[in-house]
Write a protein that holds these residues in place. Sequence first.
Motif, PDB file in Angstrom:
ATOM      1  N   THR A 217      -1.404  -1.860   6.131  1.00 41.87           N
ATOM      2  CA  THR A 217      -1.513  -2.556   4.860  1.00 41.87           C
ATOM      3  C   THR A 217      -1.414  -1.610   3.676  1.00 41.87           C
ATOM      4  O   THR A 217      -1.166  -2.058   2.562  1.00 41.87           O
ATOM      5  CB  THR A 217      -2.851  -3.285   4.770  1.00 41.87           C
ATOM      6  OG1 THR A 217      -3.887  -2.316   4.854  1.00 41.87           O
ATOM      7  CG2 THR A 217      -3.016  -4.289   5.867  1.00 41.87           C
ATOM      8  N   GLY A 218      -1.638  -0.319   3.873  1.00 40.61           N
ATOM      9  CA  GLY A 218      -1.609   0.627   2.767  1.00 40.61           C
ATOM     10  C   GLY A 218      -2.881   0.618   1.953  1.00 40.61           C
ATOM     11  O   GLY A 218      -2.944   1.222   0.897  1.00 40.61           O
TER      12      GLY A 218
ATOM     13  N   HIS B  11      -8.916  -2.176  -3.567  1.00 37.48           N
ATOM     14  CA  HIS B  11      -8.293  -1.739  -2.316  1.00 37.48           C
ATOM     15  C   HIS B  11      -8.709  -0.331  -1.932  1.00 37.48           C
ATOM     16  O   HIS B  11      -8.238   0.178  -0.929  1.00 37.48           O
ATOM     17  CB  HIS B  11      -6.776  -1.836  -2.425  1.00 37.48           C
ATOM     18  CG  HIS B  11      -6.213  -1.053  -3.564  1.00 37.48           C
ATOM     19  ND1 HIS B  11      -6.469  -1.380  -4.869  1.00 37.48           N
ATOM     20  CD2 HIS B  11      -5.419   0.031  -3.588  1.00 37.48           C
ATOM     21  CE1 HIS B  11      -5.838  -0.517  -5.652  1.00 37.48           C
ATOM     22  NE2 HIS B  11      -5.206   0.337  -4.902  1.00 37.48           N
TER      23      HIS B  11
ATOM     24  N   LYS C 146       4.389   0.593  -0.192  1.00 40.23           N
ATOM     25  CA  LYS C 146       2.951   0.758   0.052  1.00 40.23           C
ATOM     26  C   LYS C 146       2.380   1.995  -0.597  1.00 40.23           C
ATOM     27  O   LYS C 146       1.219   2.038  -0.943  1.00 40.23           O
ATOM     28  CB  LYS C 146       2.702   0.812   1.557  1.00 40.23           C
ATOM     29  CG  LYS C 146       3.125  -0.473   2.248  1.00 40.23           C
ATOM     30  CD  LYS C 146       2.196  -0.839   3.355  1.00 40.23           C
ATOM     31  CE  LYS C 146       2.542  -2.193   3.939  1.00 40.23           C
ATOM     32  NZ  LYS C 146       3.880  -2.225   4.522  1.00 40.23           N
TER      33      LYS C 146
ATOM     34  N   VAL D 201      -1.802   6.144   0.913  1.00 37.12           N
ATOM     35  CA  VAL D 201      -3.097   5.505   1.105  1.00 37.12           C
ATOM     36  C   VAL D 201      -4.165   6.280   0.344  1.00 37.12           C
ATOM     37  O   VAL D 201      -4.267   7.489   0.482  1.00 37.12           O
ATOM     38  CB  VAL D 201      -3.451   5.452   2.602  1.00 37.12           C
ATOM     39  CG1 VAL D 201      -4.850   4.922   2.790  1.00 37.12           C
ATOM     40  CG2 VAL D 201      -2.458   4.609   3.346  1.00 37.12           C
TER      41      VAL D 201
ATOM     42  N   SER E 271      -1.232   1.769  -5.015  1.00 39.15           N
ATOM     43  CA  SER E 271      -0.744   1.812  -3.635  1.00 39.15           C
ATOM     44  C   SER E 271      -0.974   0.429  -3.063  1.00 39.15           C
ATOM     45  O   SER E 271      -1.348  -0.504  -3.772  1.00 39.15           O
ATOM     46  CB  SER E 271      -1.487   2.889  -2.826  1.00 39.15           C
ATOM     47  OG  SER E 271      -2.835   2.528  -2.678  1.00 39.15           O
ATOM     48  N   ALA E 272      -0.721   0.284  -1.774  1.00 39.74           N
ATOM     49  CA  ALA E 272      -1.025  -0.950  -1.030  1.00 39.74           C
ATOM     50  C   ALA E 272      -0.189  -2.141  -1.478  1.00 39.74           C
ATOM     51  O   ALA E 272      -0.543  -3.269  -1.196  1.00 39.74           O
ATOM     52  CB  ALA E 272      -2.506  -1.304  -1.099  1.00 39.74           C
TER      53      ALA E 272
ATOM     54  N   LEU F  73      -1.448  -5.937  -2.800  1.00 41.64           N
ATOM     55  CA  LEU F  73      -2.888  -6.225  -2.684  1.00 41.64           C
ATOM     56  C   LEU F  73      -3.635  -6.099  -4.018  1.00 41.64           C
ATOM     57  O   LEU F  73      -4.456  -6.964  -4.339  1.00 41.64           O
ATOM     58  CB  LEU F  73      -3.540  -5.314  -1.635  1.00 41.64           C
ATOM     59  CG  LEU F  73      -3.087  -5.483  -0.191  1.00 41.64           C
ATOM     60  CD1 LEU F  73      -4.039  -4.770   0.729  1.00 41.64           C
ATOM     61  CD2 LEU F  73      -3.030  -6.942   0.185  1.00 41.64           C
TER      62      LEU F  73
END
Lengths: 175, 145
Positions: free
Chosen positions: A133-134, B31, B102, B105, B110-111, B114
């Motif tokens: 998902t990162g 996130h 993405k 991390v 990032s992500a 989300l």
Amino acid sequence: MELAISVITGLMILGALYAIHAKDLLSSVIACGIVGYSLVICFLLLKAPDLAIVQIVVDTITLIIMVAVVLDSSREEKYSKPDTMGYVSAATGIILIFIFLWFFIASIQQLDVLGKSTLRMAGPYIEGAAYKTGSANLVTGVVFDFRGYDTMGEAVVLVTAVLGVLTILRLKGKK
Amino acid sequence: MKGMTLIVKKTTQLIAGMIFMYGIYIIVHGHLTPGGGFAGGVIIAGSLILVTLAYGGDFLKLVKEEAGTTIVESISILMVIMIATAGFLFGIHIFFSNFLPKGVVGQLISAGVLPLYNIFVGTEVAASIFIIFLSLIIFKEESPQ
């Protein structure tokens, strides 16, 4: 840690019992607060800070609203003598409790040991979820990526609740 | 609706902004650190409720505020569904797919999508809870005594 959680759970049960039996409704509302804030400590001990943040704020807002309602209406609980219908519903409730307990005991013997299937389910989520998902926070990754439909459902339920409040509580029509 | 005393007003002036900023922090870093859209939205709603309780406000102003908040809520839930539908149009054609790159991390940007979900769900939750609170006040003042 299990000892601490048991003590806090006992405190929650005491608070809930006091909330039912208190004569003064304001102290009953405060006793409801004992249950909510003890749940926050339980969440922190069980390493779920996401839930703890939500619970502590929601509990505070709910307490504010409930205290406002109690101060605005009456502080005394209205007691009415139980009539025939009251006894019938109490008897129905007790019978239903025993039927559900019997079904619970019968079905719990067919299941796996507690936690086994849950862990099997959680394994693929935890393995490499940050890579998939990162997201560094695994909970957000699961909530918005793997379980996106659930989250959308929750958000839509909140909107529907607001629509219901606006529709039902309105006394005068809008021009 | 009447406001509260001077002490409450001054204290609210000092801390309401900080609570609001904390809610934004929880949403934007959803996130990376514990929290996310729901938690941050509830915190923002709490700060708005604090300001409304301390300062009060006349009836027409509250009605206007409620109308504006309803629009914000509807737009943010619409945006959540539109981002989910955008996953259906771009990249692999799956509802709720993460179609943006993405990144690394642990960094703030990032992500993929989300953070966008976090921001819009946070706005929606804050607006919903604030609307419920405002409507309780408004309907009480509307009702005949």
